[in-house]
Design an enzyme around this catalytic site. Structure first.
Site, PDB file in Angstrom:
ATOM      1  N   ASP A 173       4.850   4.139  38.615  1.00 44.66           N
ATOM      2  CA  ASP A 173       5.224   4.621  37.226  1.00 44.66           C
ATOM      3  C   ASP A 173       6.374   5.569  37.834  1.00 44.66           C
ATOM      4  OD1 ASP A 173       3.915   4.850  34.252  1.00 44.66           O
ATOM      5  OD2 ASP A 173       5.595   5.948  34.739  1.00 44.66           O
ATOM      6  N   ILE A 174       7.484   5.117  36.858  1.00 47.07           N
ATOM      7  CA  ILE A 174       8.846   5.949  36.808  1.00 47.07           C
ATOM      8  C   ILE A 174       8.847   7.211  36.347  1.00 47.07           C
ATOM      9  CG2 ILE A 174       9.864   5.544  34.702  1.00 47.07           C
ATOM     10  CD1 ILE A 174      12.161   4.495  36.144  1.00 47.07           C
ATOM     11  N   VAL A 191       5.472  -0.024  26.453  1.00 44.60           N
ATOM     12  CA  VAL A 191       6.055  -1.178  26.926  1.00 44.60           C
ATOM     13  C   VAL A 191       4.967  -2.293  26.619  1.00 44.60           C
ATOM     14  CG1 VAL A 191       6.309  -2.565  29.062  1.00 44.60           C
ATOM     15  CG2 VAL A 191       6.919   0.148  28.927  1.00 44.60           C
ATOM     16  N   HIS A 207      -0.652  -3.790  30.630  1.00 42.39           N
ATOM     17  CA  HIS A 207      -0.465  -2.858  32.038  1.00 42.39           C
ATOM     18  C   HIS A 207      -1.654  -2.042  32.066  1.00 42.39           C
ATOM     19  CE1 HIS A 207       2.148  -0.821  28.991  1.00 42.39           C
ATOM     20  NE2 HIS A 207       1.384   0.263  29.794  1.00 42.39           N
ATOM     21  N   MET A 208      -2.176  -1.799  33.260  1.00 39.78           N
ATOM     22  CA  MET A 208      -3.055  -0.756  33.626  1.00 39.78           C
ATOM     23  C   MET A 208      -2.685   0.401  34.384  1.00 39.78           C
ATOM     24  SD  MET A 208      -6.629  -1.879  35.711  1.00 39.78           S
ATOM     25  CE  MET A 208      -7.480  -2.702  34.146  1.00 39.78           C
ATOM     26  N   HIS A 209      -2.684   1.468  33.858  1.00 46.37           N
ATOM     27  CA  HIS A 209      -2.229   2.728  34.687  1.00 46.37           C
ATOM     28  C   HIS A 209      -3.540   3.278  35.645  1.00 46.37           C
ATOM     29  CE1 HIS A 209       0.764   4.046  31.794  1.00 46.37           C
ATOM     30  NE2 HIS A 209       0.133   3.589  31.150  1.00 46.37           N
TER      31      HIS A 209
HETATM   32  P1  AMP Z   1       2.409   2.948  28.116  1.00 48.42           P
HETATM   33  O1  AMP Z   1       2.695   4.099  27.399  1.00 48.42           O
HETATM   34  O2  AMP Z   1       1.021   2.835  28.350  1.00 48.42           O
HETATM   35  O3  AMP Z   1       2.918   1.678  27.423  1.00 48.42           O
HETATM   36  O4  AMP Z   1       3.101   2.949  29.588  1.00 48.42           O
HETATM   37  C1  AMP Z   1       4.338   2.436  30.171  1.00 48.42           C
HETATM   38  C2  AMP Z   1       4.639   3.046  31.193  1.00 48.42           C
HETATM   39  O5  AMP Z   1       5.651   2.386  31.870  1.00 48.42           O
HETATM   40  C3  AMP Z   1       4.895   4.679  31.306  1.00 48.42           C
HETATM   41  O6  AMP Z   1       4.445   5.371  31.944  1.00 48.42           O
HETATM   42  C4  AMP Z   1       6.359   4.736  31.742  1.00 48.42           C
HETATM   43  O7  AMP Z   1       6.672   5.798  32.622  1.00 48.42           O
HETATM   44  C5  AMP Z   1       6.486   3.493  32.483  1.00 48.42           C
HETATM   45  N1  AMP Z   1       7.648   2.627  32.819  1.00 48.42           N
HETATM   46  C6  AMP Z   1       8.652   2.386  31.986  1.00 48.42           C
HETATM   47  N2  AMP Z   1       9.513   1.674  32.559  1.00 48.42           N
HETATM   48  C7  AMP Z   1       9.264   1.759  33.781  1.00 48.42           C
HETATM   49  C8  AMP Z   1      10.098   1.172  35.048  1.00 48.42           C
HETATM   50  N3  AMP Z   1      11.337   0.613  34.832  1.00 48.42           N
HETATM   51  N4  AMP Z   1       9.303   1.304  36.234  1.00 48.42           N
HETATM   52  C9  AMP Z   1       8.267   1.941  36.111  1.00 48.42           C
HETATM   53  N5  AMP Z   1       7.588   2.351  35.384  1.00 48.42           N
HETATM   54  C10 AMP Z   1       8.063   2.492  34.052  1.00 48.42           C
END
Ligand code: AMP
Ligand code: ZN
Length: 114
Positions: free
Chosen positions: A30-31, A96, A100-102
């Site tokens: 994660d960024i 996003v 996706h799964m954190h």
């Molecule tokens: P969510 O809030 O569950 O939709 O999580 C989206 C996640 O994507 C957040 O934790 C962001 O920090 C991460 N994110 C957004 N853009 C990028 C990227 N280019 N590379 C890696 N992580 C990203």
């Protein structure tokens, strides 16, 4: 899908720090990490959320979990514990719109989630 950040990561248009990849899923750091270990596991195919899955595609979530298990072991949080989170839609704070799964670990987390 056009203009989807995570589709662009899958096809290499946007760089990422890859952690794992197989035919079905990709994983990268994660960024904006919220824990010492914070990895995102995504299906390579575009689904906005689990609401887009059907009987023919639901296996992708199983594949994400299997990838999470491998990554947790690889990154050394399998014994200490880790959290898997999928945010769906506005109230969950999904930012996003590509499923996706954190995978988060390396510290303790409170419950219930905020
Ligand atoms: P969510 O809030 O569950 O939709 O999580 C989206 C996640 O994507 C957040 O934790 C962001 O920090 C991460 N994110 C957004 N853009 C990028 C990227 N280019 N590379 C890696 N992580 C990203
Ligand atoms: Zn996408």
């Amino acid at each position: 899908m056009d203009n989807c950040i995570f589709c662009k990561i899958v096809n290499g248009e946007i760089p990422s720090k890859k952690v794992y990849e197989d035919d079905s899923v990709a994983a990268f750091y994660d960024i904006e990490p919220q824990a010492p270990v914070h990895v995102l596991i995504i299906p390579k195919a575009h689904f906005a959320s689990t609401l887009d899955l059907g009987a023919d595609t639901a296996q992708v979530v199983g594949n994400m979990v299997l990838a999470a298990n491998k990554i947790a072991k690889e990154l050394g949080v399998d014994e200490s514990g880790f959290r898997l989170v999928m945010n769906m839609g506005r109230d969950a704070g999904q930012t996003v719109p590509h499923l996706h799964m954190h995978l988060m670990g390396g510290r303790s987390f409170s419950w219930p989630a905020g």
